[in-house]
Enzyme design. Structure first.
Site, PDB file in Angstrom:
ATOM      1  N   LYS A  85     -31.610   3.214  -3.342  1.00 12.97           N
ATOM      2  CA  LYS A  85     -30.939   2.094  -2.676  1.00 12.97           C
ATOM      3  C   LYS A  85     -30.162   1.354  -3.764  1.00 12.97           C
ATOM      4  O   LYS A  85     -30.354   0.152  -4.005  1.00 12.97           O
ATOM      5  CB  LYS A  85     -31.991   1.210  -1.984  1.00 12.97           C
ATOM      6  CG  LYS A  85     -31.429   0.154  -1.064  1.00 12.97           C
ATOM      7  CD  LYS A  85     -30.864   0.694   0.239  1.00 12.97           C
ATOM      8  CE  LYS A  85     -30.229  -0.416   1.055  1.00 12.97           C
ATOM      9  NZ  LYS A  85     -29.476   0.087   2.225  1.00 12.97           N
ATOM     10  N   ASP A 133     -31.285   4.766   3.506  1.00 13.37           N
ATOM     11  CA  ASP A 133     -31.065   4.597   4.953  1.00 13.37           C
ATOM     12  C   ASP A 133     -30.258   5.770   5.507  1.00 13.37           C
ATOM     13  O   ASP A 133     -30.564   6.331   6.557  1.00 13.37           O
ATOM     14  CB  ASP A 133     -30.408   3.233   5.266  1.00 13.37           C
ATOM     15  CG  ASP A 133     -29.212   2.908   4.395  1.00 13.37           C
ATOM     16  OD1 ASP A 133     -28.954   3.645   3.423  1.00 13.37           O
ATOM     17  OD2 ASP A 133     -28.529   1.911   4.685  1.00 13.37           O
ATOM     18  N   ASP A 186     -42.689   7.954   0.439  1.00 11.19           N
ATOM     19  CA  ASP A 186     -43.744   7.811   1.440  1.00 11.19           C
ATOM     20  C   ASP A 186     -43.127   7.860   2.839  1.00 11.19           C
ATOM     21  O   ASP A 186     -43.592   8.597   3.716  1.00 11.19           O
ATOM     22  CB  ASP A 186     -44.465   6.477   1.224  1.00 11.19           C
ATOM     23  CG  ASP A 186     -45.562   6.250   2.255  1.00 11.19           C
ATOM     24  OD1 ASP A 186     -46.320   7.195   2.504  1.00 11.19           O
ATOM     25  OD2 ASP A 186     -45.635   5.147   2.808  1.00 11.19           O
ATOM     26  N   ASP A 196     -43.030  11.323   5.859  1.00  7.13           N
ATOM     27  CA  ASP A 196     -43.599  11.270   7.223  1.00  7.13           C
ATOM     28  C   ASP A 196     -42.507  11.630   8.230  1.00  7.13           C
ATOM     29  O   ASP A 196     -42.744  12.380   9.183  1.00  7.13           O
ATOM     30  CB  ASP A 196     -44.135   9.859   7.551  1.00  7.13           C
ATOM     31  CG  ASP A 196     -45.639   9.735   7.344  1.00  7.13           C
ATOM     32  OD1 ASP A 196     -46.158  10.416   6.441  1.00  7.13           O
ATOM     33  OD2 ASP A 196     -46.291   8.960   8.073  1.00  7.13           O
TER      34      ASP A 196
HETATM   35  C1  IPM Z   1     -49.633   8.855   1.620  1.00  7.30           C
HETATM   36  C2  IPM Z   1     -50.326   7.702   2.304  1.00  7.30           C
HETATM   37  C3  IPM Z   1     -50.714   6.676   1.253  1.00  7.30           C
HETATM   38  C4  IPM Z   1     -49.439   6.202   0.593  1.00  7.30           C
HETATM   39  C5  IPM Z   1     -51.537   5.494   1.789  1.00  7.30           C
HETATM   40  C6  IPM Z   1     -52.762   5.946   2.529  1.00  7.30           C
HETATM   41  C7  IPM Z   1     -51.887   4.519   0.701  1.00  7.30           C
HETATM   42  O1  IPM Z   1     -49.540   7.158   3.297  1.00  7.30           O
HETATM   43  O2  IPM Z   1     -50.270   9.531   0.789  1.00  7.30           O
HETATM   44  O3  IPM Z   1     -48.463   9.100   1.901  1.00  7.30           O
HETATM   45  O4  IPM Z   1     -48.789   5.278   1.094  1.00  7.30           O
HETATM   46  O5  IPM Z   1     -49.083   6.744  -0.452  1.00  7.30           O
HETATM   47 MN    MN Z   2     -47.643   8.205   3.619  1.00 10.17          MN
END
Ligand code: IPM
Ligand code: MN
Length: 358
Positions: free
Chosen positions: A190, A222, A246, A250
Site C-alpha cells: 500500500k 486493494d 493474512d 483467506d
Molecule cells: C493465520 C491466522 C492467524 C494470523 C491468527 C489465528 C492469529 O489467521 O495463520 O492466518 O492472523 O496470522
Molecule cells: Mn489468517
C-alpha cells in the site's frame, strides 16, 4: 533418513487432521525406508488449560530439538467472544512464530480440477490457477511496538514497522521460488499510503537486481484483492507483508474450492513449521468430518522443504489427487457422498502404498 518431528496438533479439528497427516507420514517412512520419530507437545487452548500458557516452554524446547514441526490448529470459542481474556490461544501462535523465528509463511494456491464446480467462482476464471504467496510472518503490525490503549481507554493504537533486513530475508525466498517457477514476483503493498510499504518497494526493487531472470511488478493491496479473483492465473509468486498476506490468502483459498485444502509452510531461521491454513473449526471437532487434505499436504511440504524428499512429497500429492478424483472427500467438498476424515486419510495412505509398489 532419520528425522525428528515435533507434533503440535493443538485445538479443535487440529488433532483429527494431524492424525491423518501422521498416518500418511508413517506409510511414507515405511515404503521409502526412513525413520521418523515424533514428539508431541501442547499449544493453544489445550496448553492454556494444562499450564496457563498457550506456548509453554516445554513445547518450545520440543520444537527446538526437532528437525521440523507439524502443526494442527489453535483456537477455542470460549475466547472468541471474550475481549477481556488475559491469555488467548492466538498469543501462543504469535509467540511460537516469534520465538522460533518463523519469518516466512508460504501458502500455495491451486485450483483442482475435481473441485472446480464447488468454487463460488466461475470455472473458466479459476481453472489453471497456480500461484504461491510469501507472507512475512514475524513483523509488521502484528508485532510492532507501541501497541495498546490510552489511559482513559478511549484510544487504541497498533504500530506497523519493518526493517530492511526483515524485508530482504523473506523477499529472497520469494525470488528463489520464482526462479523455479514462472519467474514472476508481484509485490503487494500500500505504497500510496504507508511508509512501511514504500520501504518494501524500495528494498525489493534493489534486491531484484540480483535476480535478473525474474520479472518484478507491484500492486496495491486493494487492487490485488480484486485481481486475485478476477485473473488468478496472472499470479506466480506474490510477496507481501504480514497483515496483507493474512487477508489475501483467506481470499485466495476460495479459488481452491475449500479452505480445508490449503497447506502452508512457515520457514524458520533454523527449522520450519507446517500447518493447514483452515484453523481450529471448533464446530466440526470430534465429528470425523474435517477435511484432512490441508494437513496431509502440509506434511508433503514438510518432506520437500525441510528434508529435501522431493519424490516422497510428490507421492503424497499424487495420492491426494487420486483420492479427490475418486470421490474420497469430506463433506466440505461433497455433501451428498461425504467420507469421514479417517476414511480419507486411510485412502491416501493406501494410494501411496499402491503408487510405490513395484
Ligand atoms: C493465520 C491466522 C492467524 C494470523 C491468527 C489465528 C492469529 O489467521 O495463520 O492466518 O492472523 O496470522
Ligand atoms: Mn489468517
Amino acid at each position: 533418513m532419520k528425522k525428528n518431528i515435533a507434533v503440535l496438533s493443538g485445538d479443535g479439528i487440529g488433532p483429527e487432521v494431524t492424525a491423518q497427516a501422521l498416518k500418511v507420514l508413517k506409510v511414507v517412512a515405511e515404503v521409502y525406508g526412513h525413520e521418523f520419530t515424533y514428539k508431541e507437545a501442547l499449544v493453544g487452548a489445550c496448553a492454556i488449560d494444562a499450564t496457563g500458557n498457550p506456548f509453554p516452554e516445554e513445547t518450545e524446547l520440543v520444537c527446538q530439538q526437532a528437525d521440523a514441526i507439524l502443526f494442527g490448529a489453535i483456537g477455542h470459542p470460549k475466547y472468541d467472544n471474550d475481549p477481556k481474556a488475559k491469555v488467548r490461544p492466538e498469543q501462543g501462535l504469535l509467540a511460537m512464530r516469534k520465538k522460533l523465528g518463523l519469518f516466512a509463511n508460504v501458502r500455495p494456491v491451486k485450483s483442482y480440477k475435481a473441485l472446480l464446480p464447488i468454487s463460488p467462482l466461475k470455472e473458466e476464471i479459476i481453472d489453471g490457477t497456480d500461484f504461491v504467496v510469501f507472507r512475512e510472518l514475524t513483523g509488521g503490525i502484528y508485532f510492532g511496538q507501541p501497541r495498546g490503549r490510552s489511559e482513559d481507554g478511549k484510544n487504541a493504537f497498533d504500530t506497523c514497522t519493518y526493517s530492511t533486513d526483515e524485508i530482504i530475508r523473506v523477499s529472497k525466498l520469494a525470488f528463489e521460488a520464482a526462479q523455479n517457477r514462472r519467474k514472476k514476483v508481484t509485490l503487494v503493498d500500500k505504497a500510496n499510503v504507508l511508509a512501511t510499504s514504500r520501504l518494501w518497494r524500495e528494498t525489493v526493487k534493489e534486491l531484484a537486481a540480483e535476480y535478473p531472470d525474474v520479472e518484478l511488478d507491484f500492486m496495491f493491496v486493494d487492487n490485488a484483492a480484486m485481481k486475485i479473483i478476477q485473473n488468478p492465473r496472472d499470479f506466480d509468486v506474490v510477496l507481501t507483508e504480514n497483515m496483507f498476506g493474512d487477508i489475501i490468502t483467506d481470499e485466495a483459498s476460495v479459488i481452491s474450492g475449500s479452505l480445508g485444502m490449503l497447506p502452508s509452510a512457515s520457514i524458520g531461521l533454523s527449522r520450519s513449521l507446517y500447518e493447514p491454513i483452515h484453523g481450529s473449526y471448533p464446530q466440526a471437532a470430534g465429528k470425523n468430518i474435517a477435511n484432512p487434505f490441508g494437513a496431509i499436504l502440509s506434511a508433503a511440504m514438510l518432506l520437500e522443504y525441510s528434508f529435501g524428499m522431493i519424490e516422497e512429497s510428490k507421492a503424497i500429492n499424487e495420492a491426494v489427487m487420486q483420492a479427490m478424483n475418486e470421490g474420497f472427500v469430506t463433506e466440505d467438498i461433497n455433501k451428498e457422498q461425504a467420507k469421514g476424515t479417517e476414511e480419507v486419510g486411510d485412502k491416501v495412505a493406501e494410494y501411496i502404498k499402491q503408487l510405490t509398489a513395484v
